[in-house]
Scaffold this active site. Structure first.
Site, short mmCIF file in Angstrom:
data_model
loop_
_atom_site.label_atom_id
_atom_site.label_comp_id
_atom_site.label_asym_id
_atom_site.label_seq_id
_atom_site.Cartn_x
_atom_site.Cartn_y
_atom_site.Cartn_z
N LYS A 83 37.06 3.78 -43.45
CA LYS A 83 37.35 2.53 -44.43
C LYS A 83 38.73 2.45 -44.76
CE LYS A 83 35.24 2.41 -49.03
NZ LYS A 83 34.66 3.16 -50.24
C1 E4P Z 1 33.17 1.36 -52.77
O1 E4P Z 1 32.82 2.04 -51.64
C2 E4P Z 1 33.82 1.96 -54.05
O2 E4P Z 1 33.67 3.60 -53.72
C3 E4P Z 1 33.15 1.84 -55.18
O3 E4P Z 1 32.14 1.23 -55.18
C4 E4P Z 1 34.06 1.41 -56.44
O4 E4P Z 1 33.43 1.40 -57.65
P1 E4P Z 1 34.06 1.46 -58.82
O5 E4P Z 1 34.76 0.04 -59.10
O6 E4P Z 1 32.98 1.86 -59.79
O7 E4P Z 1 35.11 2.51 -58.97
#
Ligand code: E4P
Length: 217
Positions: A83
């Site tokens: 990522k």
């Molecule tokens: C995506 O890969 C993120 O980990 C996640 O969906 C972020 O979500 P949040 O905005 O609820 O922290």
């Protein structure tokens, strides 16, 4: 639509993986911090219980160090997806990594132009954050629609991985629009199966079945 669990909680992931409904996992530095555990150990463990891609995020901000970190993360298991953040350095690292055969998830996407760049960098996944846009009074789902249209216009292979999903309506809308993947917190995945009429109906069936005095086994 594929379902990823958005979590770094190995117990929760294992429980959901046992249902056979889970196609992968996404983590991020905040989820790792919440787990209170060693990042590399957690990713290794998740990869051993889930066959699909498990996103592990680099923490460097420059592409050279991102690539070094990615090498460590890729060494943990064959199903690790790297990522990277949606910055110029992240996109640069994305291109190098995908050219080298890695799966790359470009994260923190908040507009369609960013998603276009990620696709051009060969990203395997683009992660638009729905909930965080909604939090700012924008419509996160509109972004999913726009990216779907752009990717379809040019037949990009990059999969739309809808992220920052906060409720079951987000999941339904993503499916209607045609997101390829939704990464969903475990609590929301469980809610998807719930309906009060299902509970009420089952209660009635069980009560009537008991009256028959029969048993299948
Ligand atoms: C995506 O890969 C993120 O980990 C996640 O969906 C972020 O979500 P949040 O905005 O609820 O922290």
């Amino acid at each position: 639509m594929k379902f990823f669990v958005d979590s770094a909680d190995i117990e929760e992931i294992g429980e959901l993986a046992d249902t056979g409904l889970i196609d992968g996992v996404t983590t991020n530095p905040s989820l790792i911090a919440k787990s209170g555990r060693n990042f590399l150990d957690v990713i290794k463990e998740i990869c051993s219980v889930v066959e699909g891609p498990v996103s592990a995020e680099v923490t460097a901000l420059d592409s050279v160090t991102m690539l070094k970190e990615a090498e460590v993360l890729r060494g943990l298991a064959p199903n690790v997806a790297i990522k990277v953040p949606l910055t110029m350095d992240g996109l640069k690292a994305c291109k190098v990594l995908t050219d080298d055969g890695a799966k790359v998830n470009v994260t923190l996407c908040f507009n369609a132009n960013q998603a276009l760049l990620a696709a051009k960098a060969g990203a395997s996944y683009i992660s638009p954050f729905i909930g965080r846009l909604d939090d700012m009074g924008q419509d996160g789902m509109e972004l999913i629609e726009e990216i779907r249209e752009i990717y379809d216009n040019y037949d990009f292979d990059t999969e739309i991985l809808a992220a920052s999903i906060r409720n079951i309506n987000h999941v339904k809308s993503c499916a209607l629009i045609g997101a390829d993947v939704a990464t969903v917190p475990g609590s929301v995945i469980k809610q998807l199966a719930k309906h009060p009429l299902t509970d009420k109906g089952l209660e009635g069936f069980m009560a009537d079945w008991a009256k028959t005095g029969q048993s299948i086994l």
